[in-house]
Write an enzyme that holds these catalytic residues in place. Sequence first.
Site, short mmCIF file in Angstrom:
data_model
loop_
_atom_site.label_atom_id
_atom_site.label_comp_id
_atom_site.label_asym_id
_atom_site.label_seq_id
_atom_site.Cartn_x
_atom_site.Cartn_y
_atom_site.Cartn_z
CG LEU A 501 25.02 -2.63 -64.22
CD1 LEU A 501 24.12 -3.61 -63.48
CD2 LEU A 501 24.52 -1.21 -64.04
N GLY A 502 29.64 -3.06 -64.03
CA GLY A 502 30.87 -3.16 -63.27
C GLY A 502 31.55 -4.48 -63.54
N GLY A 504 32.99 -7.58 -61.51
CA GLY A 504 33.11 -8.23 -60.22
C GLY A 504 34.20 -9.28 -60.28
N GLY A 507 33.57 -11.92 -63.03
CA GLY A 507 33.25 -11.53 -64.40
C GLY A 507 32.45 -10.26 -64.42
CG ASP A 622 35.22 -11.11 -52.77
OD1 ASP A 622 35.95 -10.35 -52.07
OD2 ASP A 622 35.15 -11.02 -54.00
#
Length: 812
Positions: A501-502, A504, A507, A622
């Site tokens: 999915l992506g 980050g 990880g 973050d």
Amino acid sequence: MRVSNCVLLFFTSLLIFFPTISFSINTLTATNSVTNDQTLISSGDIFELGFFSSRSSDKWYVGIWYKNIPERTYVWVANRDNPLSNSFGVFKVADQNIVLLDQNQKLVWSSNITKGSNTAAMLLDSGNLVLREAEDPNNYLWQSFDFPTDTLLPDMKLGWDLNRDFDRYLTSWRSPADPSSGDFSFKLDYRGFPEIFLWDNKKIEYRSGPWNGVRFSGTPEMKPLDYIQFKFVTSQDEVTYSFSVTTNNLFSRLIVNPNGVLQRLTWIPDSKQWNPFWYAPKDQCDNYRECGPYGICDTNASPVCKCPKGFEPRNLQAWNLRDASDGCMRKTNLECMGDKFLHLRNVKLPETTSAFVDQHISLKDCGDLCLRNCSCTAYANADIRKGGTGCVIWFGELLDIREYPSGGQNLSVRLAASDLVMDGENQEEDEEQNPTKMERSKKYKTSENFDPDARRDSPRDTSLETPLRSIANRGEPQELPLFDFDSIVVATNNFRMANKLGQGGYGPVYKGKLHDGTDVAVKRLSSSSGQGIEEFKNEVRLISKLQHRNLVRLIGCCVEREERLLIYEFLVNKSLDNFLFDPSPTKRAELSWAERFNIVHGIARGLLYLHRDSSLRVIHRDLKVSNILLDEKMNPKISDFGLARIFEGTQYLAKTHKVVGTLGYMSPEYGLAGIFSEKSDVFSFGVLLLEIVSGKKVTRFLYNDEYLSLLAHAWQLWNKGKELDLIDEALADSFSSTEVKRCIQVALLCVQDRAENRPTMAAVISMLSSETELLQPKEPTFTFHSPSKFDQPNDNTPSSVCEITMSLAGGR
Ligand SMILES: *[C@@H]1O[C@H](CO)[C@@H](O)[C@H](O)[C@H]1NC(C)=O
Ligand SMILES: *[C@@H]1O[C@H](CO)[C@@H](O)[C@H](O)[C@H]1NC(C)=O
Ligand SMILES: *[C@@H]1O[C@H](CO)[C@@H](O)[C@H](O)[C@H]1NC(C)=O
Ligand SMILES: *[C@@H]1O[C@H](CO)[C@@H](O)[C@H](O)[C@H]1NC(C)=O
């Protein structure tokens, strides 16, 4: 003919096109027929029957549609699963039957009756195509109303003709452009106390609940109307549902759409469109057996499933993971003699296909009858009219109960007498038991999974303590669910790229499907080396306590060998940056101002909860657009909270003095000195707010061909009183300028250089929602600037610890 078809195709936006009609007839006899260029029209000009084709293919059908409704709407299709391959068919009466023949005179479809002579077919103003003998016009040998496709029209019956053992039910189209039989059907079950079920192939999706004299038990919103009347017939001859419309100016139809949604649509000539009038399933609690046996679903509760008094989750771990399919079980077994009843109100009655019903037994006798039979588990009125009459009795498990805020029915559930007096107070047998007093699943978890909203919902609920104590007494472990690594490997297709999915800051994240079908997002932490298993688990357990509607829910973790995985709920609309930073203004415009404003509020509330309302007081550290995920209703949920905390204590961070965070969102004191506080999150929130208003990334902000920080740009505009110029141009004029101005001013207050000048999140929320005068912000002079970084063509705002350190170095 061909030419006119093409012209039509070109100009119409309808999914289905149709040929021009040269002439029409109203009755089919042995001597005439309908072909491609003719139609059959009902005598009052209401309905029309003819050939049509799906635009996407060369398949041809015979169907019935509304004659005068410009938006072509089919109510019946003869040969839905046996289309013609071209338009050269013939629809006529032959051998006493209505038949459809193809180009080669081959039989494609037939009414298929075996009796009758001298028959003729007629399309009635009701939309019913009937076949009858000239001598006996009121006796229909065959009628299309007996063979519905996806549409129930007024005076058409859904359900059973018991004499003929014949069922009429709706089946969806396969897609909006394909009339062939789809996956969904709406079918009446007349066993027990009849109700209607929505099926997805062989699986039940939703049930209406039994008819209670006025409406279906599961549709408290259904009211008799002036113009539409509902009817349910249970007799020796039939069990059917139908409706009728009592005015000529209204068309109404009930359909099962290709996506499995039941819809009632109405057409009012003046409005020139089909208006959605009602639909189901509506919410999570409409999902069939959402909360398992004896479980009660309540959309106003969080989580939605709860156990009634005297019951507890059968599988506590799954239940806490929001898988309530195992439902609830009794705390104390029934004793048969001496049992009592818990009286619930405002519920949808449990599934009744195996219930007993008698319309002539009074409620009092109904209760007695139930008590006399040891396998009886509940009873209720069968009919709610006249203060309640008749008797329904359930045997065995009670399934698919839901509770409404109002408008539901009364249900008496059998309990062991000792479970009724659990709270130490003697509850009278007939005393009303308000379901809001029932033990909610969340109460079992209050100490472990703190849910602030739960508390707010029922501040004075004294029954809170009891189940908690009983849990503690039993010494049940309150563990964070641990997943084994192999099951996560299976769930994510071995962390296949396609599932990713992506990436980050901590990880990669993968989409996974657990064995029970639940979608999850799995974060595979990349930098956990040096961290002990227990230490990690402890931190994760703490984070999992943070539960709020604007936080992504952590549902478990996996610690095995070198692997550290966090398993989160999966959010369908992915992250906010997909919408906000899309290059196409059309796509960005999908995120309306109202939605953006709602997202801003949600993020603020989630952050306030982290800072103040939670047991932990977490600083996110973050916060950024890609860490805001969106659920199916576009509600924002903050992700990655608490992760900084996990890594904080580890060797890994301590040794390298690396700062967690993302360039552009970092407050001066955090970016420069690593000092973090709530106010550094407030700074990031301010940046986020400017991004949401402008639709522009803080890290790639380009203005007048020169790089200028988004903050500085916003300040300049605000100073000139031109702050509205900051708004995302994709929104054009559709926004509230007071709201936008307020957001920008609040954002500027949040991004002030000095932490003490910035508001707290509590103040932010109050400023966003009130009309009061705001403070004047001071100019944000501080910027992290690193042109070399901005020049990277594919900057997808990486936040990996390593890169940030580099860019920080470059920035100074
Ligand atoms: C007509 O009915 C017969 C017997 O019920 C059945 O086998 C046949 O498939 C039907 N034909 C059509 C065209 O529906
Ligand atoms: C209780 O009801 C069930 C279902 O109607 C029936 O089969 C059973 O015989 C009854 N038991 C007694 C003791 O009446
Ligand atoms: C439910 O029970 C209460 C108390 O007996 C009664 O007042 C109310 O009318 C009942 N509601 C329905 C829908 O039968
Ligand atoms: C969000 O997700 C839901 C469910 O998948 C979908 O219906 C909706 O269109 C999505 N919203 C946007 C703006 O894409």
